[in-house]
Design an enzyme around this catalytic site. Structure first.
Site, mmCIF file in Angstrom:
data_model
loop_
_atom_site.group_PDB
_atom_site.id
_atom_site.type_symbol
_atom_site.label_atom_id
_atom_site.label_comp_id
_atom_site.label_asym_id
_atom_site.label_seq_id
_atom_site.Cartn_x
_atom_site.Cartn_y
_atom_site.Cartn_z
ATOM 1 C CE LYS A 153 9.827 -10.675 2.602
ATOM 2 N NZ LYS A 153 8.727 -9.955 2.023
ATOM 3 C CE LYS A 178 6.843 -5.246 0.383
ATOM 4 N NZ LYS A 178 6.982 -6.662 0.714
#
Length: 147
Positions: free
Chosen positions: A18, A86
């Site tokens: 991811k 992030k």
């Protein structure tokens, strides 16, 4: 990471995948934002540039989906900029730990960070395509200033 399911092995590898995918998506968006800002600033029709990009070797569904919205300043969130940032930062940290140069991501991450922290732009909760607004804010072209 799409609609398909992928088994990547032991626990934690899905998270690593991811971060790789999302950091690549962020770097692509930062580069695309710069290209669109440059095209508009030198007098090119952004709709035509989006069309040209969509018909060439660098065609990407994300460019086709986000480009027209970016030009229209429509950054309704699908993937908030703060979450993209992030993941880019975590991917950078992961790359450092793995001993991999991740310099393109690192530069894009700085632009995302600047956009996320810019109180005047207020785009942290907007779509990650709002990094486009930071590119314009940092630009000195006449078009950028009048936009």
């Amino acid at each position: 990471m799409g609609k398909a399911s992928h088994f990547l092995g032991e626990i934690g590898r899905g998270t690593r995948a991811k971060l790789v995918v999302n950091s690549l998506m962020g770097t692509m968006m930062a580069a695309y934002s710069e290209g669109l800002a440059l095209s508009e600033s030198v007098g090119l029709d952004p709709s035509k540039i989006i069309e040209v990009i969509g018909q060439g070797a660098i065609a990407s569904p994300i460019y086709a989906m986000k480009g027209p919205k970016m030009v229209a300043k429509d950054h309704a969130p699908n993937f908030p900029l703060k979450h993209a940032h992030k993941d880019m930062k975590l991917a950078s940290d992961m790359a450092k730990e793995a001993g991999v140069s991740y310099s393109v991501n690192d530069q894009a991450e700085l632009v995302f960070r600047k956009a996320r922290e810019d109180a005047d732009l207020n785009v942290a909760d907007a779509d990650f395509s709002a990094v486009f607004e930071q590119i314009y804010k940092d630009s000195t072209s006449t078009f950028a200033k009048e936009r």
